[in-house]
Design an enzyme around this catalytic site. Structure first.
Site, mmCIF file in Angstrom:
data_model
loop_
_atom_site.group_PDB
_atom_site.id
_atom_site.type_symbol
_atom_site.label_atom_id
_atom_site.label_comp_id
_atom_site.label_asym_id
_atom_site.label_seq_id
_atom_site.Cartn_x
_atom_site.Cartn_y
_atom_site.Cartn_z
ATOM 1 N N ASP A 134 -19.195 -13.625 94.035
ATOM 2 C CA ASP A 134 -19.949 -13.132 95.194
ATOM 3 C C ASP A 134 -19.010 -12.696 96.301
ATOM 4 O OD1 ASP A 134 -22.335 -13.597 93.982
ATOM 5 O OD2 ASP A 134 -22.895 -15.336 95.215
ATOM 6 N N THR A 138 -31.168 -24.390 77.819
ATOM 7 C CA THR A 138 -30.351 -25.556 77.449
ATOM 8 C C THR A 138 -29.364 -25.941 78.554
ATOM 9 O OG1 THR A 138 -28.595 -24.222 76.483
ATOM 10 C CG2 THR A 138 -30.438 -24.789 75.041
#
Ligand code: URA
Length: 242
Positions: A237, A140
């Site tokens: 990250d 979705t």
């Protein structure tokens, strides 16, 4: 809209403008009440310049983001209630001060929000910290709740919600709904954030107007992949892996 971001002379008021460099500062977002933007001081702008730089390595990224996180926590705590508290000093005089009233806890939005837990612990000894994991549902493309672990008495606490990047606002809004479903009143939630997009900040403030937001910077906007620009790339990250 990506209008030209505001520029400002950075430095102390008493110094003439000709002796201060011009830098990009946070958008003001005057039309959004409940968003508190840290003062755009030389320190803050220098710290943000370090962590936005793609050439800043992981160790420096962690060090400088921790300094900004500390500023956010210290400012965030100013939004919690205090009561008058009189004490006696060692020289026998009365000092009329204040003390914090009420229990607090932290809730980090995994993974990037976990980077803010230490800064909270450094200011609030033995603070309880819960976690919420929200990820984009591949089918979705809507944010979906995958996991949560929250103090059982969270309804009786002020909640400092932690997430460094407010892009579309989807995860933060879902996190607020989870907290509300556990009985936390919206007005007892304080969202601590490093960099917000203007559209994310506006959407968040419209949908949960009683949640207070403390952020270091409202950036220019979002790119086609919903990264904040100019931003700093993927916070998780850079903090945890790069
Ligand atoms: N999350 C990030 O880490 N960076 C962005 O730019 C947006 C969301």
């Amino acid at each position: 809209g990506l209008e030209t971001p505001p520029s400002q002379c950075v430095g102390p008021e008493y110094r003439p403008a000709t002796q201060k460099p011009t830098a990009t500062v946070s958008k003001p977002l005057d039309q959004v009440p409940n968003i508190h933007i840290l003062p755009q001081t030389p320190q803050l702008i220098a710290l943000l310049t370090m962590i936005r730089d793609k050439n800043t390595g992981r160790a420096d990224f962690i060090f400088y983001s921790n300094r900004i996180i500390r500023l956010l926590v210290e400012e965030g705590l100013n939004h919690l209630p205090v009561v008058g508290h009189e004490i006696t000093t060692p020289v026998g005089r009365i000092y009329a001060g204040v003390k914090f009233e009420g229990k607090i806890c932290g809730v980090s939005i995994m993974r990037a929000g976990e980077s803010m837990e230490q800064g909270l612990r450094d200011c609030c000894r033995s603070v309880r910290i819960g976690k919420i994991l929200i990820q984009r549902d591949e089918e979705t493309s809507q944010p979906k709740l995958f996991y949560d672990k929250l103090p059982e008495d969270i309804a009786d606490r002020w909640v400092l919600l932690l997430d460094p990047m407010l892009a579309t606002g989807g995860s933060a809004l879902m996190a607020v709904e989870v907290l509300k479903s556990r009985g936390v009143p919206e007005e007892h939630i304080l969202f601590l954030n490093l960099i917000a997009s203007p559209e994310g900040a506006k959407r968040f403030a419209e949908q949960v107007p009683k949640v207070r937001v403390v952020t270091a910077f409202v950036d220019q906007g979002l790119d086609e992949k919903n990264y904040i620009v100019p931003g700093l790339g993927d916070f998780g990250d850079r903090f945890y892996t790069l």
